[in-house]
Every structure is written in C-alpha cells, then in structure tokens.
Design a protein around this motif. Structure first.
Motif, PDB file in Angstrom:
ATOM      1  N   GLY A 126       0.803  -1.209   0.000  1.00 52.13           N
ATOM      2  CA  GLY A 126       0.000   0.000   0.000  1.00 52.13           C
ATOM      3  C   GLY A 126       0.835   1.259   0.000  1.00 52.13           C
ATOM      4  O   GLY A 126       2.069   1.224  -0.112  1.00 52.13           O
ATOM      5  N   ASP A 127       0.145   2.370   0.133  1.00 52.20           N
ATOM      6  CA  ASP A 127       0.766   3.673   0.266  1.00 52.20           C
ATOM      7  C   ASP A 127       1.216   3.771   1.720  1.00 52.20           C
ATOM      8  O   ASP A 127       0.421   4.037   2.612  1.00 52.20           O
ATOM      9  N   LEU A 128       2.493   3.530   1.963  1.00 54.79           N
ATOM     10  CA  LEU A 128       3.001   3.502   3.331  1.00 54.79           C
ATOM     11  C   LEU A 128       3.656   4.830   3.731  1.00 54.79           C
ATOM     12  O   LEU A 128       4.165   4.953   4.836  1.00 54.79           O
ATOM     13  N   ASN A 129       3.619   5.800   2.815  1.00 56.94           N
ATOM     14  CA  ASN A 129       4.144   7.138   3.096  1.00 56.94           C
ATOM     15  C   ASN A 129       5.535   7.112   3.712  1.00 56.94           C
ATOM     16  O   ASN A 129       5.816   7.808   4.691  1.00 56.94           O
ATOM     17  N   ALA A 130       6.405   6.307   3.115  1.00 54.43           N
ATOM     18  CA  ALA A 130       7.784   6.222   3.582  1.00 54.43           C
ATOM     19  C   ALA A 130       8.667   5.788   2.418  1.00 54.43           C
ATOM     20  O   ALA A 130       8.308   4.880   1.668  1.00 54.43           O
ATOM     21  N   ALA A 131       9.799   6.450   2.281  1.00 51.72           N
ATOM     22  CA  ALA A 131      10.773   6.079   1.256  1.00 51.72           C
ATOM     23  C   ALA A 131      11.368   4.711   1.595  1.00 51.72           C
ATOM     24  O   ALA A 131      11.338   4.287   2.759  1.00 51.72           O
ATOM     25  N   PRO A 132      11.908   4.009   0.602  1.00 52.67           N
ATOM     26  CA  PRO A 132      12.406   2.650   0.841  1.00 52.67           C
ATOM     27  C   PRO A 132      13.416   2.521   1.978  1.00 52.67           C
ATOM     28  O   PRO A 132      13.423   1.528   2.696  1.00 52.67           O
ATOM     29  N   ASP A 133      14.253   3.528   2.174  1.00 53.67           N
ATOM     30  CA  ASP A 133      15.276   3.452   3.220  1.00 53.67           C
ATOM     31  C   ASP A 133      14.840   4.083   4.538  1.00 53.67           C
ATOM     32  O   ASP A 133      15.617   4.198   5.479  1.00 53.67           O
ATOM     33  N   SER A 134      13.579   4.469   4.638  1.00 51.63           N
ATOM     34  CA  SER A 134      13.061   5.118   5.836  1.00 51.63           C
ATOM     35  C   SER A 134      13.090   4.185   7.048  1.00 51.63           C
ATOM     36  O   SER A 134      12.787   2.997   6.946  1.00 51.63           O
ATOM     37  N   ARG A 155      10.944  -4.370   6.682  1.00 52.99           N
ATOM     38  CA  ARG A 155      12.145  -4.867   5.995  1.00 52.99           C
ATOM     39  C   ARG A 155      12.824  -5.981   6.789  1.00 52.99           C
ATOM     40  O   ARG A 155      13.444  -6.867   6.204  1.00 52.99           O
ATOM     41  N   ASP A 156      12.710  -5.925   8.120  1.00 51.28           N
ATOM     42  CA  ASP A 156      13.369  -6.928   8.960  1.00 51.28           C
ATOM     43  C   ASP A 156      12.750  -8.315   8.843  1.00 51.28           C
ATOM     44  O   ASP A 156      13.435  -9.315   9.089  1.00 51.28           O
ATOM     45  N   VAL A 157      11.455  -8.397   8.486  1.00 55.69           N
ATOM     46  CA  VAL A 157      10.783  -9.706   8.512  1.00 55.69           C
ATOM     47  C   VAL A 157      10.117 -10.099   7.192  1.00 55.69           C
ATOM     48  O   VAL A 157       9.690 -11.240   7.036  1.00 55.69           O
ATOM     49  N   LEU A 158      10.008  -9.160   6.271  1.00 57.15           N
ATOM     50  CA  LEU A 158       9.371  -9.434   4.986  1.00 57.15           C
ATOM     51  C   LEU A 158      10.332  -9.090   3.858  1.00 57.15           C
ATOM     52  O   LEU A 158      11.336  -8.415   4.066  1.00 57.15           O
TER      53      LEU A 158
END
Length: 134
Positions: free
Chosen positions: A34-42, A49-52
């Motif tokens: 979805g629209d998570l309103n965060a850049a990939p490195d945020s 990112r830690d679990v998926l």
C-alpha cells in the motif's frame, strides 16, 4: 524521524506482525502492500524490511523509481522531500509456508498518462509474484 514518527513505527510493527502471523500461512504468500508514506530506506519501514521481503527489490525494480512525483498537479508539495519525489508505495511479502518458493518476476510502475497527466498523484506499483511448492 518525521512528525508522529513513534506512531508510524508502531503502525509498521503491527503490519509486520500481521504479515508474519502463522495464522495467515497457507497456499499463497502473505502480502503487505500500500501507500506507506515512507521512502524505501526510511526507518519507518524497518520493522517490515526486517521480517518481509521487498518485492520491488526482489523484482529488480528501478532504484530511482518515484511513486509520488512533484510534477503531478495534485502532488502534496507541503509533504516535503521525505515523501515527494520518492517511492512511498510498497509491496512486501513472505512465503505462505516454509516449503513455498516465491519469485518476483518483475517490478514496475504502472499506469498511463491521459493528456500528459497521470490520473492519480501516486503511480501504481506492480509486482508480478509467482509461487509453487518445492
């Protein structure tokens, strides 16, 4: 961190918990998108990112892809550089069970401009996932 950073981290942690809940194991991968309103490195996305697995990265999507371009007439420029001109729409996944092999065959931005303007201020993220048992 941004305004409401602690709240956003807590929300991402809940999404990570939902995405890794064994109750969702089954014949299909578990997907959080979805629209998570965060850049990939945020830092906001770190719990995910830690679990998926980031399907964009797994599908070799363009590193410089932008889903919220400042050039769109409806772009919320007041959101600033943390969101505007960034890829803030995401697809994360994990296999539905331990014997499932999931591949991301492609990752791209979708949609066609109409008279030079995209219908939404967000470009759609398309990730083509395929899976099968080993």
């Amino acid at each position: 961190m941004t305004t409401y950073g602690d709240d956003r981290l807590a929300q991402a942690a809940v999404l990570a918990d939902l995405g890794t809940d064994p109750a969702t194991d089954g014949p299909c991968p578990s997907v959080v998108m979805g629209d998570l309103n965060a850049a990939p490195d945020s830092a906001v996305l770190r719990p995910l990112r830690d679990v998926l697995i980031d399907a964009w990265v797994a599908g070799q999507g363009a590193a410089d892809a932008i889903t919220l371009p400042s050039t769109h007439p409806s772009a919320p420029l007041e959101a600033g550089p943390e969101l505007v001109d960034q890829r803030i729409d995401h697809v994360f996944y994990r296999p539905g069970h331990e014997d499932q092999l999931v591949t991301v065959e492609s990752a791209m931005l979708g949609g066609e401009a109409v008279d030079g303007v995209f219908p939404s201020d967000h470009r759609p993220v398309i990730c083509d996932l395929r899976w099968h048992d080993r």
